[in-house]
Structure formats: structure tokens, C-alpha cells
Design a protein around this motif. Structure first.
Motif, PDB file in Angstrom:
ATOM      1  N   ALA A 278       0.854  -1.185   0.000  1.00  0.00           N
ATOM      2  CA  ALA A 278       0.000   0.000   0.000  1.00  0.00           C
ATOM      3  C   ALA A 278       0.890   1.235   0.000  1.00  0.00           C
ATOM      4  O   ALA A 278       1.931   1.261   0.660  1.00  0.00           O
ATOM      5  N   GLN A 279       0.469   2.243  -0.745  1.00  0.00           N
ATOM      6  CA  GLN A 279       1.243   3.480  -0.822  1.00  0.00           C
ATOM      7  C   GLN A 279       1.233   4.193   0.523  1.00  0.00           C
ATOM      8  O   GLN A 279       0.197   4.257   1.197  1.00  0.00           O
ATOM      9  N   ILE A 280       2.403   4.721   0.901  1.00  0.00           N
ATOM     10  CA  ILE A 280       2.501   5.486   2.135  1.00  0.00           C
ATOM     11  C   ILE A 280       3.089   6.859   1.825  1.00  0.00           C
ATOM     12  O   ILE A 280       3.840   7.030   0.866  1.00  0.00           O
ATOM     13  N   LYS A 281       2.744   7.846   2.605  1.00  0.00           N
ATOM     14  CA  LYS A 281       3.280   9.200   2.482  1.00  0.00           C
ATOM     15  C   LYS A 281       4.562   9.274   3.286  1.00  0.00           C
ATOM     16  O   LYS A 281       4.649   8.746   4.374  1.00  0.00           O
ATOM     17  N   VAL A 282       5.569   9.929   2.725  1.00  0.00           N
ATOM     18  CA  VAL A 282       6.824  10.146   3.426  1.00  0.00           C
ATOM     19  C   VAL A 282       6.847  11.596   3.880  1.00  0.00           C
ATOM     20  O   VAL A 282       6.683  12.510   3.064  1.00  0.00           O
ATOM     21  N   ALA A 283       7.038  11.815   5.169  1.00  0.00           N
ATOM     22  CA  ALA A 283       7.096  13.184   5.701  1.00  0.00           C
ATOM     23  C   ALA A 283       8.284  13.920   5.083  1.00  0.00           C
ATOM     24  O   ALA A 283       9.360  13.350   4.896  1.00  0.00           O
ATOM     25  N   ASN A 284       8.088  15.196   4.765  1.00  0.00           N
ATOM     26  CA  ASN A 284       9.139  15.979   4.114  1.00  0.00           C
ATOM     27  C   ASN A 284      10.435  16.021   4.912  1.00  0.00           C
ATOM     28  O   ASN A 284      11.519  16.071   4.338  1.00  0.00           O
ATOM     29  N   ASN A 285      10.346  15.979   6.237  1.00  0.00           N
ATOM     30  CA  ASN A 285      11.567  16.030   7.052  1.00  0.00           C
ATOM     31  C   ASN A 285      12.353  14.719   7.000  1.00  0.00           C
ATOM     32  O   ASN A 285      13.471  14.660   7.491  1.00  0.00           O
ATOM     33  N   LEU A 286      11.804  13.686   6.371  1.00  0.00           N
ATOM     34  CA  LEU A 286      12.509  12.415   6.214  1.00  0.00           C
ATOM     35  C   LEU A 286      13.084  12.247   4.804  1.00  0.00           C
ATOM     36  O   LEU A 286      13.606  11.198   4.472  1.00  0.00           O
ATOM     37  N   ILE A 287      12.991  13.293   4.002  1.00  0.00           N
ATOM     38  CA  ILE A 287      13.527  13.267   2.641  1.00  0.00           C
ATOM     39  C   ILE A 287      14.766  14.149   2.580  1.00  0.00           C
ATOM     40  O   ILE A 287      14.736  15.312   2.981  1.00  0.00           O
ATOM     41  N   VAL A 288      15.860  13.582   2.108  1.00  0.00           N
ATOM     42  CA  VAL A 288      17.133  14.298   2.010  1.00  0.00           C
ATOM     43  C   VAL A 288      17.425  14.542   0.537  1.00  0.00           C
ATOM     44  O   VAL A 288      17.422  13.608  -0.264  1.00  0.00           O
TER      45      VAL A 288
END
Length: 93
Positions: free
Chosen positions: A29-39
């Protein structure tokens, strides 16, 4: 197709779709990644929907996007990159 030669676009956008396996549904299932966890190393995060942007490197004649994700939980994950879009720099009369 050569994206740059066809469109002259200096960037293109693509969605980063991250999916996590769910034992309850026995599927991903698709999940959203919080912006603070993206580098972002090369390229950039465009919006709150995990849309990424690859930028054209004129010296190397290629598009670059190097984005990292900090996984905040354990599990089995997979990416899907089925779609991208670009805007042409061609000016119509």
C-alpha cells in the motif's frame, strides 16, 4: 526518446511512490513520506505530495536526481516510478 532534445526542458518532475507491505492485506500500500525524512542531494522535493524534480546537468548532458529517504520504521518497502512529466521550453508562434 531523448527528453532534452525533444522538449529542451531543464527539469522534469516525477512522483516518488513508496509502498509498504501489509501482512493484513497481503499486499503493498502506498505510504506518504514526511518531508523532514527526505534528504535532497541533487534535484529537489517539489511539493507535499512527494513529487520530485530532476535537473538537467548541461556539462554531463543528463538529468540528475539523488534523493534519500530516512526510514523511520521497519518493514518491507518498494518504490514505483511509473510516471513522469515535463513542460516543454518550446515557444509556439
Amino acid at each position: 526518446m531523448d527528453v532534452f532534445e525533444t522538449t529542451f526542458a531543464l527539469s522534469f518532475h516525477y512522483p516518488m511512490v513508496l509502498e509498504k507491505f501489509s501482512p493484513q492485506s497481503n499486499g503493498y500500500a502506498q505510504i506518504k513520506v514526511a518531508n523532514n525524512l527526505i534528504v535532497e542531494e541533487k534535484g529537489m522535493l517539489v511539493d507535499d505530495f512527494n513529487t520530485l524534480c530532476a535537473l538537467f546537468n548541461e556539462k554531463q548532458d543528463l538529468y540528475e536526481s539523488r534523493i534519500g529517504i530516512i526510514l523511520a520504521e521497519t518493514g518491507n518497502f518498494r518504490f514505483s516510478f511509473d510516471f513522469f512529466f515535463t513542460l516543454s521550453a518550446i515557444k509556439w508562434p
